[in-house]
Write an enzyme that holds these catalytic residues in place. Structure first.
Site, PDB file in Angstrom:
ATOM      1  N   ARG A 150     -13.266  -5.518 -10.176  1.00  0.00           N
ATOM      2  CA  ARG A 150     -13.661  -4.302  -9.450  1.00  0.00           C
ATOM      3  C   ARG A 150     -15.190  -4.191  -9.405  1.00  0.00           C
ATOM      4  NH1 ARG A 150      -9.729  -1.296  -6.632  1.00  0.00           N
ATOM      5  NH2 ARG A 150     -11.084   0.497  -6.896  1.00  0.00           N
TER       6      ARG A 150
ATOM      7  N   THR B 299     -15.556   1.095  -2.638  1.00  0.00           N
ATOM      8  CA  THR B 299     -14.644   0.989  -1.490  1.00  0.00           C
ATOM      9  C   THR B 299     -15.395   1.008  -0.163  1.00  0.00           C
ATOM     10  OG1 THR B 299     -13.007   2.177  -2.813  1.00  0.00           O
ATOM     11  CG2 THR B 299     -12.571   1.999  -0.453  1.00  0.00           C
TER      12      THR B 299
ATOM     13  N   TYR C 131       0.819  -1.217   0.000  1.00  0.00           N
ATOM     14  CA  TYR C 131       0.000   0.000   0.000  1.00  0.00           C
ATOM     15  C   TYR C 131       0.856   1.273   0.000  1.00  0.00           C
ATOM     16  CZ  TYR C 131      -4.599  -2.254   0.543  1.00  0.00           C
ATOM     17  OH  TYR C 131      -5.771  -2.951   0.338  1.00  0.00           O
TER      18      TYR C 131
ATOM     19  N   HIS D 280      -9.593  -6.728  -1.854  1.00  0.00           N
ATOM     20  CA  HIS D 280      -8.814  -5.785  -2.659  1.00  0.00           C
ATOM     21  C   HIS D 280      -8.823  -6.275  -4.098  1.00  0.00           C
ATOM     22  CE1 HIS D 280      -5.449  -3.605  -4.429  1.00  0.00           C
ATOM     23  NE2 HIS D 280      -5.044  -4.775  -4.900  1.00  0.00           N
TER      24      HIS D 280
ATOM     25  N   PHE E 199      -5.226   7.402   6.703  1.00  0.00           N
ATOM     26  CA  PHE E 199      -5.687   6.071   7.099  1.00  0.00           C
ATOM     27  C   PHE E 199      -4.612   4.990   6.947  1.00  0.00           C
ATOM     28  CE2 PHE E 199      -7.136   6.896   2.706  1.00  0.00           C
ATOM     29  CZ  PHE E 199      -6.501   5.865   2.020  1.00  0.00           C
TER      30      PHE E 199
ATOM     31  N   ARG F 128     -18.546  -6.459  -1.479  1.00  0.00           N
ATOM     32  CA  ARG F 128     -18.459  -5.556  -0.328  1.00  0.00           C
ATOM     33  C   ARG F 128     -19.826  -5.283   0.287  1.00  0.00           C
ATOM     34  NH1 ARG F 128     -13.651  -1.807  -2.930  1.00  0.00           N
ATOM     35  NH2 ARG F 128     -11.923  -2.652  -1.688  1.00  0.00           N
TER      36      ARG F 128
HETATM   37  P1  RTP Z   1      -8.246  -1.644  -2.290  1.00  0.00           P
HETATM   38  O1  RTP Z   1      -7.003  -0.937  -2.777  1.00  0.00           O
HETATM   39  O2  RTP Z   1      -8.088  -2.230  -0.914  1.00  0.00           O
HETATM   40  O3  RTP Z   1      -8.735  -2.623  -3.316  1.00  0.00           O
HETATM   41  O4  RTP Z   1      -9.439  -0.606  -2.152  1.00  0.00           O
HETATM   42  P2  RTP Z   1      -9.848   0.519  -3.181  1.00  0.00           P
HETATM   43  O5  RTP Z   1      -8.971   0.488  -4.404  1.00  0.00           O
HETATM   44  O6  RTP Z   1     -11.313   0.413  -3.378  1.00  0.00           O
HETATM   45  O7  RTP Z   1      -9.544   1.816  -2.322  1.00  0.00           O
HETATM   46  P3  RTP Z   1      -8.160   2.645  -2.200  1.00  0.00           P
HETATM   47  O8  RTP Z   1      -8.466   4.064  -2.483  1.00  0.00           O
HETATM   48  O9  RTP Z   1      -7.053   1.985  -2.967  1.00  0.00           O
HETATM   49  O10 RTP Z   1      -7.857   2.522  -0.646  1.00  0.00           O
HETATM   50  C1  RTP Z   1      -7.226   1.403  -0.085  1.00  0.00           C
HETATM   51  C2  RTP Z   1      -7.931   1.021   1.185  1.00  0.00           C
HETATM   52  O11 RTP Z   1      -7.758   2.066   2.149  1.00  0.00           O
HETATM   53  C3  RTP Z   1      -8.927   2.222   2.923  1.00  0.00           C
HETATM   54  N1  RTP Z   1      -9.441   3.553   2.793  1.00  0.00           N
HETATM   55  N2  RTP Z   1      -9.913   4.218   3.788  1.00  0.00           N
HETATM   56  N3  RTP Z   1     -11.039   6.217   5.433  1.00  0.00           N
HETATM   57  C4  RTP Z   1     -10.897   6.441   4.139  1.00  0.00           C
HETATM   58  O12 RTP Z   1     -11.233   7.480   3.605  1.00  0.00           O
HETATM   59  C5  RTP Z   1     -10.309   5.403   3.330  1.00  0.00           C
HETATM   60  N4  RTP Z   1     -10.090   5.483   2.023  1.00  0.00           N
HETATM   61  C6  RTP Z   1      -9.536   4.299   1.692  1.00  0.00           C
HETATM   62  C7  RTP Z   1      -9.948   1.230   2.420  1.00  0.00           C
HETATM   63  O13 RTP Z   1      -9.970   0.110   3.289  1.00  0.00           O
HETATM   64  C8  RTP Z   1      -9.452   0.870   1.039  1.00  0.00           C
HETATM   65  O14 RTP Z   1      -9.820  -0.439   0.680  1.00  0.00           O
HETATM   66 MG    MG Z   2      -6.887   0.469  -4.303  1.00  0.00          MG
END
Ligand code: RTP
Ligand code: MG
Length: 143
Positions: A87, A93, A51, A117, A59, A104
């Site tokens: 996706r 998310t 990450y 993810h 976060f 989800r």
């Molecule tokens: P992932 O990478 O886990 O597949 O999820 P994603 O693309 O849908 O979201 P991403 O923007 O890449 O963010 C990674 C993970 O960080 C957490 N997150 N928390 N509190 C917040 O605003 C926030 N934004 C993101 C989420 O657990 C997300 O899956």
């Molecule tokens: Mg992501």
């Protein structure tokens, strides 16, 4: 349409809920094939590296703590439009905003613990596949 490969991770919350099989069924029913898979408990270093793009985000520490809190299931999915298809199956998310019937919406409790993810682009999929399966390689399907 192109055959693509993408990374999927079933996160510690969904592994703890014992829904690996139910999530795998969704991939299979959508025509995605699993061509590599392993369960592992991520180290702090491996989770932070995965990450790294989020390391300045507020976060980040919570995300790494969650991802290292228990085992995860990591797999490579292969199929037409695999990146976008995965996706779509995952949903938004924030599970509260995820469409009904998505992984989800059905299995995640919160934006922090959101079950799965998926790689967000073909370019990142290639990087993430190398990150997890660079040494072992994949198992191409011959039939
Ligand atoms: P992932 O990478 O886990 O597949 O999820 P994603 O693309 O849908 O979201 P991403 O923007 O890449 O963010 C990674 C993970 O960080 C957490 N997150 N928390 N509190 C917040 O605003 C926030 N934004 C993101 C989420 O657990 C997300 O899956
Ligand atoms: Mg992501």
């Amino acid at each position: 349409m192109a055959i693509e490969q993408t990374i999927s991770i079933i996160k510690p919350d969904a592994v703890a809920k014992n829904v690996i099989g139910q999530i795998y069924s969704r991939f299979e029913n959508a025509g995605l094939k699993i061509v590599a898979a392993k369960m592992l408990h991520l180290s702090q270093e491996k989770a932070e590296g995965f990450y790294a793009v989020h390391k300045e985000r507020p976060f980040f520490a919570d995300l790494v703590a969650f991802m290292t809190s228990g085992p995860v299931m990591v797999q490579v999915l292969e199929g037409e439009n695999a990146v976008a298809k995965n996706r779509e199956l995952m949903g938004a998310t924030n599970p509260k905003q995820a469409d009904a019937g998505t992984i989800r919406a059905d299995f995640a409790e919160s934006i922090d613990e959101n079950a799965v993810h998926g790689s967000d682009s073909l370019e990142n999929a290639k990087i993430e596949i190398a990150y997890f399966f660079g040494e072992e390689g994949l198992c191409p399907r011959t039939r």
